[in-house]
Design a protein around this motif. Sequence first.
Motif, PDB file in Angstrom:
ATOM      1  N   ASP A 150      49.400  51.959  38.247  1.00 44.06           N
ATOM      2  CA  ASP A 150      48.575  51.920  39.456  1.00 44.06           C
ATOM      3  C   ASP A 150      47.655  50.700  39.476  1.00 44.06           C
ATOM      4  O   ASP A 150      47.367  50.151  40.550  1.00 44.06           O
ATOM      5  CB  ASP A 150      47.753  53.194  39.578  1.00 44.06           C
ATOM      6  CG  ASP A 150      48.614  54.398  39.944  1.00 44.06           C
ATOM      7  OD1 ASP A 150      49.730  54.190  40.454  1.00 44.06           O
ATOM      8  OD2 ASP A 150      48.184  55.548  39.693  1.00 44.06           O
TER       9      ASP A 150
ATOM     10  N   VAL B 116      49.102  47.764  47.147  1.00 40.76           N
ATOM     11  CA  VAL B 116      48.606  48.896  47.922  1.00 40.76           C
ATOM     12  C   VAL B 116      47.646  48.403  49.001  1.00 40.76           C
ATOM     13  O   VAL B 116      47.712  48.820  50.169  1.00 40.76           O
ATOM     14  CB  VAL B 116      47.901  49.926  47.010  1.00 40.76           C
ATOM     15  CG1 VAL B 116      47.191  50.997  47.845  1.00 40.76           C
ATOM     16  CG2 VAL B 116      48.904  50.581  46.069  1.00 40.76           C
TER      17      VAL B 116
ATOM     18  N   TYR C 103      56.252  51.405  49.147  1.00 39.20           N
ATOM     19  CA  TYR C 103      56.349  51.824  47.746  1.00 39.20           C
ATOM     20  C   TYR C 103      57.658  51.357  47.110  1.00 39.20           C
ATOM     21  O   TYR C 103      57.680  50.945  45.947  1.00 39.20           O
ATOM     22  CB  TYR C 103      56.230  53.341  47.640  1.00 39.20           C
ATOM     23  CG  TYR C 103      56.179  53.832  46.210  1.00 39.20           C
ATOM     24  CD1 TYR C 103      55.012  53.714  45.458  1.00 39.20           C
ATOM     25  CD2 TYR C 103      57.301  54.400  45.604  1.00 39.20           C
ATOM     26  CE1 TYR C 103      54.962  54.145  44.139  1.00 39.20           C
ATOM     27  CE2 TYR C 103      57.263  54.839  44.287  1.00 39.20           C
ATOM     28  CZ  TYR C 103      56.094  54.706  43.560  1.00 39.20           C
ATOM     29  OH  TYR C 103      56.051  55.129  42.256  1.00 39.20           O
TER      30      TYR C 103
END
Length: 254
Positions: free
Chosen positions: A106, A113, A119
């Motif tokens: 992440d 993002v 994605y």
Amino acid sequence: MAVLEVQHLKKIYTTRFGGNRVQALADVSFSVEEGEFVAIMGESGSGKTTLLNILAALDRPTSGTVLLNGTDLSGIKEHKMAAFRRDNLGFVFQDFNLLDTFSVKDNIFLPLVLSKTPYEEMERRLAPLAGKLGLADLLNKFPYEISGGQKQRTAAARALITNPHILLADEPTGALDSKAADGLLRMFGGINREGQTILMVTHSVRAASHAGRVLFIKDGEVFHQLYRGGKTNSELYQNIADTLTMITTGGDRT
């Protein structure tokens, strides 16, 4: 082709009430060609950190211009600057700047993002990058569970996943032990050979000896530069050390 063109940069800081003026950069000009690996060195107070902040569009010069692929950074509106940095520049800092509550994966995904990348595209970019940087088995771990070298490789992956025009590295080996530093520098060399342009500010002669060119900043100006040519890392290391000695002992510009 020049990715980065720096023309007659000058930066003067004025204290809050205008009582003192400090000249951080006097007249800095140089260019970085596509695919180069350039190191910037200089004593504390020489202006190299100010220079990096201006190149990163985190500060604006008093005068002079910075062109990234022909785009004048001073012409970018403030509200568009963050997106411009995210889309064009990659950053690797001494202190990693990872989020402890985010996994390694992440943390790497964060700039994508923010730019609303699908994605599937994020996963497509991550797979080869994680393999190349030795992170494939660490993606689900958190920063507090991995070593300093692994944290810095995570930070490098986060910078590279946006396919930046230039990677800006600020003392990237400063918080690493010698083994982890050597690993990071070998990784930088590998991605540079694949075409990634890198500009690195460092105090470390060892780190700078991995670059293809070394610029030395003194008193807010480019004082001298060295090209690798056919030199080995050891030979360039010695040339850098000799140049730093010349600078600190008051040698003449060459």
